[in-house]
Design a protein around this motif. Structure first.
Motif, PDB file in Angstrom:
ATOM      1  N   TRP A 152      32.483  30.709  32.846  1.00  0.00           N
ATOM      2  CA  TRP A 152      31.589  31.760  32.356  1.00  0.00           C
ATOM      3  C   TRP A 152      30.300  31.168  31.780  1.00  0.00           C
ATOM      4  N   ARG A 154      29.004  32.738  40.881  1.00  0.00           N
ATOM      5  CA  ARG A 154      29.693  34.024  41.048  1.00  0.00           C
ATOM      6  C   ARG A 154      31.021  33.830  41.777  1.00  0.00           C
ATOM      7  N   ILE A 181      33.412  32.461  39.266  1.00  0.00           N
ATOM      8  CA  ILE A 181      33.824  33.538  38.363  1.00  0.00           C
ATOM      9  C   ILE A 181      34.961  34.333  38.981  1.00  0.00           C
ATOM     10  N   GLU A 182      34.843  34.628  40.270  1.00  0.00           N
ATOM     11  CA  GLU A 182      35.856  35.442  40.935  1.00  0.00           C
ATOM     12  C   GLU A 182      37.163  34.690  41.149  1.00  0.00           C
ATOM     13  N   GLU A 201      40.974  35.174  38.247  1.00  0.00           N
ATOM     14  CA  GLU A 201      41.562  36.493  38.497  1.00  0.00           C
ATOM     15  C   GLU A 201      42.250  37.072  37.269  1.00  0.00           C
ATOM     16  N   GLU A 246      39.519  39.397  35.168  1.00  0.00           N
ATOM     17  CA  GLU A 246      38.606  40.121  36.049  1.00  0.00           C
ATOM     18  C   GLU A 246      37.646  41.018  35.272  1.00  0.00           C
ATOM     19  N   TRP A 298      34.074  39.575  34.868  1.00  0.00           N
ATOM     20  CA  TRP A 298      33.227  39.202  35.998  1.00  0.00           C
ATOM     21  C   TRP A 298      31.831  39.827  35.896  1.00  0.00           C
ATOM     22  N   GLU A 299      31.782  41.144  35.707  1.00  0.00           N
ATOM     23  CA  GLU A 299      30.496  41.831  35.677  1.00  0.00           C
ATOM     24  C   GLU A 299      29.747  41.545  34.384  1.00  0.00           C
ATOM     25  N   TYR A 338      29.609  38.692  32.718  1.00  0.00           N
ATOM     26  CA  TYR A 338      28.878  37.435  32.826  1.00  0.00           C
ATOM     27  C   TYR A 338      27.859  37.432  33.946  1.00  0.00           C
ATOM     28  N   THR A 339      27.972  38.352  34.878  1.00  0.00           N
ATOM     29  CA  THR A 339      26.893  38.561  35.846  1.00  0.00           C
ATOM     30  C   THR A 339      25.682  39.148  35.136  1.00  0.00           C
TER      31      THR A 339
END
Length: 239
Positions: free
Chosen positions: A18, A186, A189-190, A193, A196, A199-200, A202-203
């Motif tokens: 992250w 990215r 990040i994926e 699991e 989950e 994910w968004e 840290y995007t």
């Protein structure tokens, strides 16, 4: 020593993904050999999704976390990832592990080191690791520690972003353009699991730091990471 090296000291097995996955991938692409030390699997406090599965055990959680982190490390181009299994909530930073980290510093002589913020109200493992890792750096610089070994120089230390920076007195003074390696970050990040839900988040963090980096430069930057430096930058030019 012919290779340039870098060291990441990550409290838990997902933190490096992250918080500094972009820096890892960027420097790996430049030929740096990046060592990542995961002191804990995050098996108690950061594995809720796994614990919701029927029949889950501590060893299965650890195995899943290690597999995810290894997969992410491969995506980012990590040279060496280590799992020290020092416990979680709270982490157990033993004297033996301390001198093991000193040995790592002396073995690889990193050009820079990345670790956690000095404060984190929500996860006390993080600031504990930050202070501990920096103390090990100091010991690695001491001529009286294992005389005869080459002592560590003065690698800069950068503290990566905590989950809630406003509550942790963390203020970035380094903004890193990770646009060339964002897709790798990215993808890494994926790999995580078990978390989950982050994910968004840290995007969005990467987009925000990218926007700030663009605002503080004359470059078109979309994706970024923020860091707080510990020591003054020693430079030969201000241009």
């Amino acid at each position: 020593m012919t290779s340039r090296t870098a060291l990441v000291v990550s409290a838990h097995s997902a933190d490096f993904v992250w918080r500094c996955g972009g820096a890892i991938a960027l420097h790996a692409a430049k030929g740096f050999e990046v060592t990542v030390i995961c002191l804990s699997y995050g098996e108690r406090g950061e594995s809720a999704k796994l614990w919701r599965q029927a029949g889950m055990t501590l060893e299965r959680v650890k195995a899943a976390r290690e597999a995810e982190a290894k997969k992410a490390a491969a995506v980012l181009g990590v040279h060496d990832i280590q799992f020290w299994d020092l416990g979680d909530y709270p982490i157990n930073l033993t004297e033996q592990a301390f001198f093991r980290l000193v040995d790592v510093y002396r073995a690889i002589h990193p050009a820079f080191m990345l670790t956690h913020s000095k404060e984190d109200l929500y996860n006390h493992d993080h600031p504990a690791v930050s202070a501990w890792a920096q103390n090990a750096r100091i010991t690695a610089q001491a001529h009286g520690h294992n005389p005869g070994q080459k002592v560590l120089g003065a690698p800069p230390v950068f503290l990566f972003e905590p989950h809630q920076p406003e509550q942790c007195n963390w203020k970035p003074d380094v903004l890193l353009d990770i646009g060339p390696v964002w897709e790798k970050k990215r993808a890494a990040i994926e790999c995580m699991e078990g978390q989950e839900h982050l994910w968004e988040y840290y995007t969005r963090v990467a987009q925000q730091r990218g926007a700030q980096a663009a605002r503080n430069s004359d470059k078109k930057i979309v994706w970024g990471e923020g860091y707080q430096s510990v020591f003054p930058h020693v430079v030969e030019s201000l241009a």
